[in-house]
Motif scaffolding. Sequence first.
Motif, PDB file in Angstrom:
ATOM      1  N   PHE A 200       0.711  -1.056   0.067  1.00 50.17           N
ATOM      2  CA  PHE A 200       0.019   0.162   0.105  1.00 50.17           C
ATOM      3  C   PHE A 200       0.931   1.133   0.144  1.00 50.17           C
ATOM      4  N   GLY A 201       2.004   1.148   0.525  1.00 48.63           N
ATOM      5  CA  GLY A 201       2.859   2.254   0.712  1.00 48.63           C
ATOM      6  C   GLY A 201       3.614   2.853  -0.521  1.00 48.63           C
ATOM      7  N   ILE A 202       3.823   1.992  -1.660  1.00 50.44           N
ATOM      8  CA  ILE A 202       4.559   2.252  -2.874  1.00 50.44           C
ATOM      9  C   ILE A 202       3.465   2.832  -3.997  1.00 50.44           C
ATOM     10  N   ASP A 203       3.634   4.033  -4.475  1.00 48.51           N
ATOM     11  CA  ASP A 203       2.638   4.177  -5.756  1.00 48.51           C
ATOM     12  C   ASP A 203       2.811   3.120  -6.799  1.00 48.51           C
ATOM     13  N   ARG A 204       1.521   2.172  -7.001  1.00 48.14           N
ATOM     14  CA  ARG A 204       1.413   1.341  -7.896  1.00 48.14           C
ATOM     15  C   ARG A 204       0.321   1.874  -9.166  1.00 48.14           C
ATOM     16  N   SER A 205       0.071   3.202  -9.406  1.00 39.99           N
ATOM     17  CA  SER A 205      -0.645   3.505 -10.304  1.00 39.99           C
ATOM     18  C   SER A 205      -0.657   3.145 -11.516  1.00 39.99           C
TER      19      SER A 205
ATOM     20  N   LEU B 183       0.593  -7.294  -9.364  1.00 36.98           N
ATOM     21  CA  LEU B 183       1.150  -7.007  -7.974  1.00 36.98           C
ATOM     22  C   LEU B 183       2.108  -7.976  -7.647  1.00 36.98           C
ATOM     23  N   ALA B 184       1.449  -9.299  -7.450  1.00 39.04           N
ATOM     24  CA  ALA B 184       2.163 -10.298  -6.656  1.00 39.04           C
ATOM     25  C   ALA B 184       3.368 -10.684  -7.737  1.00 39.04           C
ATOM     26  N   ARG B 185       3.176 -10.738  -8.919  1.00 42.85           N
ATOM     27  CA  ARG B 185       4.243 -10.820  -9.992  1.00 42.85           C
ATOM     28  C   ARG B 185       5.354 -10.036  -9.914  1.00 42.85           C
ATOM     29  N   ARG B 186       4.994  -8.706  -9.594  1.00 46.76           N
ATOM     30  CA  ARG B 186       6.049  -7.777  -9.422  1.00 46.76           C
ATOM     31  C   ARG B 186       6.725  -8.136  -7.933  1.00 46.76           C
ATOM     32  N   LEU B 187       6.104  -8.297  -7.161  1.00 47.53           N
ATOM     33  CA  LEU B 187       6.660  -8.677  -5.767  1.00 47.53           C
ATOM     34  C   LEU B 187       7.372  -9.910  -5.729  1.00 47.53           C
ATOM     35  N   VAL B 188       7.194 -10.864  -6.565  1.00 48.31           N
ATOM     36  CA  VAL B 188       7.896 -12.085  -6.647  1.00 48.31           C
ATOM     37  C   VAL B 188       7.168 -12.994  -5.587  1.00 48.31           C
ATOM     38  N   VAL B 189       5.875 -13.030  -5.248  1.00 47.56           N
ATOM     39  CA  VAL B 189       5.209 -13.662  -4.425  1.00 47.56           C
ATOM     40  C   VAL B 189       4.059 -14.733  -5.079  1.00 47.56           C
TER      41      VAL B 189
END
Length: 317
Positions: free
Chosen positions: A24-29, A180-186
């Motif tokens: 939530f704390g990083i802009d993912r727009s 988002l999960a792919r970006r975070l590799v989870v």
Amino acid sequence: MHRVALVVTDGTPLFELAPPCEVFGIDRSDLGVPWYDFAIHGSPGARIGGLFRADTISSLETISTADTVIVPACRSVDEPPPGDLVDAVRSAYDAGARIASLCTGAFVLAAAGLLDGRRAATHWAHADELAEWYPSVKVDADVLYVDEGQVLTSAGKAAAMDLCLHLVRTDHGAAIANALARRLVVPPHRAGGQAQFVAAPVPDGRDHPLAELTSWALARLGQPLTVGDLARQVNVGPRQLTRLFIAATGTTPLQWLLVQRVYRAQELLETTDDGIERIAAACGMGTATTLRRHFSKTVGVPPDSYRRTFRAGRISA
């Protein structure tokens, strides 16, 4: 923008702060939707993880204006939760905020009375204590997280990321959460009902019967797969496969397949204009009636309502 408040107190473990800060704390727009207005709230000078002090945070009193409040693990379940934190969380709930706890943060929600009569998750090692101290809480020691609508609770450590991604999925849909999960590799989605603790997690090595089976099955969700089909793929019997699957994932092969098919249907509803019959065939449900029944049971709303919500490109409050 949807406002998310993460609350910290003296001794808050560092690990549980990382998932909400990353999600939530990083802009993912750039993912194509309005992202969150994120702020950390707590007592000035609170020592985080026993390592450093948080001196630039907002006061606890202001969390009542947030849309979502996240309560991470507390320093020790043997100590009563700070009274100002309990009061602030209760006030935010009364003001309509969605309240989510991570790990032993459930003890704060229980002290605030928010878990009375509700199912709740916490770290399995502290589930008995939560049930003993708050007998009106329906503690589930086996699951990763519980979604009770306005109140959500998760198990420990990695389950915090599962719950945070679940919140994004609830707000923005499966496609955004998976991106988002792919970006975070989870992992893109571990269902809340999955077991917290399994005896033998599926290994990456090729010498294990289940090492490549899930990828094989995901590539064939449109086919009418059976336990026998899965078992033949890894050269074991159906009963042995079921035992291996339960030991590795905490669920049966057919239940795992069903959940994956619902997830595929979610993405197709969000990203295509295909009709329900075509989506049902693509994800292996067979008919629109079957898809509607399993989709509604798993997601909580029928496919048509889900599509209207997430094709509109708006965030749910």
